[in-house]
Structures are given as structure tokens and as C-alpha cells.
Design a protein around this motif. Structure first.
Motif, PDB file in Angstrom:
ATOM      1  N   SER A  72      48.619 -13.885 -44.284  1.00 13.56           N
ATOM      2  CA  SER A  72      47.874 -13.566 -43.054  1.00 13.56           C
ATOM      3  C   SER A  72      48.107 -14.709 -42.074  1.00 13.56           C
ATOM      4  O   SER A  72      47.827 -15.867 -42.379  1.00 13.56           O
ATOM      5  CB  SER A  72      46.380 -13.405 -43.351  1.00 13.56           C
ATOM      6  N   GLY A 116      44.983 -19.169 -44.625  1.00 15.17           N
ATOM      7  CA  GLY A 116      45.202 -20.578 -44.286  1.00 15.17           C
ATOM      8  C   GLY A 116      43.921 -21.296 -43.917  1.00 15.17           C
ATOM      9  O   GLY A 116      42.841 -20.707 -43.777  1.00 15.17           O
ATOM     10  N   HIS A 170      41.462 -25.020 -39.588  1.00 15.92           N
ATOM     11  CA  HIS A 170      41.958 -25.806 -38.446  1.00 15.92           C
ATOM     12  C   HIS A 170      43.444 -25.587 -38.193  1.00 15.92           C
ATOM     13  O   HIS A 170      43.875 -25.311 -37.084  1.00 15.92           O
ATOM     14  CB  HIS A 170      41.696 -27.298 -38.677  1.00 15.92           C
ATOM     15  N   LEU A 181      46.044  -9.524 -38.222  1.00 17.70           N
ATOM     16  CA  LEU A 181      44.938  -8.568 -38.138  1.00 17.70           C
ATOM     17  C   LEU A 181      44.594  -8.453 -36.654  1.00 17.70           C
ATOM     18  O   LEU A 181      44.218  -9.462 -36.042  1.00 17.70           O
ATOM     19  CB  LEU A 181      43.739  -9.081 -38.932  1.00 17.70           C
ATOM     20  N   PHE A 224      39.834 -14.708 -36.654  1.00 21.75           N
ATOM     21  CA  PHE A 224      38.671 -14.412 -37.494  1.00 21.75           C
ATOM     22  C   PHE A 224      38.365 -15.641 -38.351  1.00 21.75           C
ATOM     23  O   PHE A 224      39.278 -16.444 -38.627  1.00 21.75           O
ATOM     24  CB  PHE A 224      38.968 -13.245 -38.451  1.00 21.75           C
TER      25      PHE A 224
END
Ligand SMILES: C[S@@+](CC[C@H](N)C(=O)[O-])C[C@H]1O[C@@H](n2cnc3c(N)ncnc32)[C@H](O)[C@@H]1O
Length: 234
Positions: A119, A141, A144, A161, A170
Motif C-alpha cells: 500500500s 508503511g 511519517h 486506496l 489514511f
């Protein structure tokens, strides 16, 4: 999302009666068995340098609720000592696997047959356009820094996404939940067509069942030995 997965076979009966069952309420045994039979070994989550306890707890809880059993944590930028924070937040119902580097984790997962789906805010594909692999490792991940360039290069596929608001991303546990909602029902539908509710290998289910049935007991190892459990640790 197209699918490449194949699963064969009916749900297997347990290899034996667990000797502790006589001391456990049938409703509890049923609950343990139901959860175990719904566990997924073909979908896993990978966390790249995530150590914030709130995010860790949210991610573990989300994965457990979706029925994932094995979770993978990469600590490359942060010392392995931070992994104790992760361990403390980890629920007793999931298995944690730790790695000191991204390449090491990806190699281990690919050796187990996983396809690495990352993602990534820099991706252009969406999850729906990607094929659902037989074994999917979903990577999220750090809050930051996001996904590392190394992970981007090692990924089999990356997806974004879609978002329509002002914020840039998100929360990572939300991104994980949205992804799992896109992947897990699809996998479960495939399994249901084969008369199955989960796909964890029997040896793993049996080992977990022994462990989960022991929860709440004082010295279950002694009880097992006393009762002559052949699998009890001598
Ligand atoms: C809070 S975001 C990281 C933001 C970071 N500043 C960046 O630029 O990547 C944490 C992680 O959640 C996942 N994530 C959050 N929003 C996403 C989205 N819209 N699409 C794909 N992944 C997302 C990614 O794995 C990301 O690395």
C-alpha cells in the motif's frame, strides 16, 4: 479483483482429542475451534518500521479480527529494542515474526510463496485492479516516512486506496483495514465455495489449539504430564 488461488479439500478432523478438553467448557472449545477453522494462512500483513504503540495495537487488533494469524514486523530504521513495544501490544492470539531489514523480510515471505502487495501513496494502481494472489502479503508503511524505496523496488505490486478529501493519507491502521476488507471477503468466498471457512495448515491449527485451550489454566504443562499427554513437554 481476479483470483489465482486454489484450495482443495474438506475441513480435516482434529488429529486427536486434546487431553485438557475434559476440564474446559464445551462452549469455550467450540469458540476456539470456530476461530481456528476461520483463520487465514494465505493472507498476511507486513509492517515496515511501525512502532508507535497505538498504531501497533490498532493494526494487531484489526488483523486478528479479520482472521489473520501471522504478522510480520520489519525494524530496519529503528532498533530491535523497539520490537518489545510491539510485542507488548501484540495480542496473544497472533504470531509475530520479526526482521531486521526489508530485504530479509521480503525474501522470507517470497520463499513461503507470498506475493508482496504494497500500500503506497505513490502507486497508481488501485487494489481492485490487481489480481488476488494465492498468498498475499499486504505491506503498510510508517506514519511519517511511508513505504521505503527498497520495499517499492522489491514489491510484486503496489496500490493506492483512493481518497477524495484534503488529507494526504489514511491512518495506517485504517489503510490496513480498508485493504483487508478488499481482500479477505474475496478469499473467504473462494474458501466457502470449497466448503471451508479458513486455510491454516492442520499442523499449525493443532499447535495453536493446544496453546489456546491452555489459556487461563495454571501450569497446563504439569496437568498434561500428569494426564500422560504424549505431546507434553517432558
Ligand atoms: C500515514 S501513511 C504514511 C504517510 C507518509 N507521510 C507517506 O508519505 O507515505 C502510513 C501508511 O499507510 C498506508 N496508506 C495510508 N493511506 C494510503 C492510501 N491512500 N493508499 C495506499 N496506502 C495508504 C501506506 O502504507 C502508508 O505508508
Amino acid at each position: 479483483m481476479a483470483s489465482e488461488s486454489t484450495f482443495a479439500g474438506e475441513p480435516q478432523p482434529w488429529p486427536a482429542v486434546d487431553i485438557l478438553e475434559q476440564y474446559i467448557a464445551p462452549s469455550r472449545i467450540q469458540r476456539v475451534d470456530g476461530v481456528l477453522r476461520s483463520r487465514l494462512g494465505s493472507v498476511t500483513a507486513v509492517f515496515e518500521d511501525i512502532f508507535d504503540p497505538h498504531n501497533v495495537a490498532a493494526c494487531v487488533r484489526t488483523c486478528e479480527a479479520f482472521g489473520l494469524q501471522d504478522l510480520h514486523w520489519i525494524f530496519s530504521k529503528h532498533s530491535m529494542r523497539t520490537s518489545s513495544t510491539v510485542a507488548k501490544s501484540a495480542d496473544q492470539w497472533v504470531n509475530m515474526h520479526r526482521y531486521t531489514g526489508t530485504a530479509q523480510a521480503v525474501r522470507a515471505l517470497k520463499d513461503q510463496g507470498f506475493t508482496i502487495l504494497v500500500s503506497d501513496l505513490q502507486a497508481s494502481d488501485t487494489l481492485e485492479t490487481l489480481p488476488l494472489p494465492a498468498k498475499a502479503a499486504i505491506v503498510v508503511g510508517n506514519a511519517h516516512d511511508g513505504i521505503s524505496d527498497e520495499m517499492r523496488q522489491l514489491a510484486d505490486a503496489r496500490y493506492i486506496l483512493p481518497m477524495w478529501g484534503f488529507v494526504q493519507s489514511f491512518n495506517l491502521s485504517v489503510a490496513l483495514a480498508l485493504t483487508l476488507q478488499g481482500v479477505v471477503p474475496r478469499r473467504r468466498a473462494e474458501l466457502a465455495a470449497l466448503g471451508r471457512t479458513g486455510d491454516l495448515p492442520m499442523d499449525q491449527m493443532w499447535a495453536l489449539r493446544r496453546k489456546w485451550l491452555e489459556f487461563g489454566m495454571t501450569r497446563p504443562d504439569l496437568i498434561r504430564r500428569e494426564l500422560g499427554d504424549s505431546e507434553a513437554i517432558p
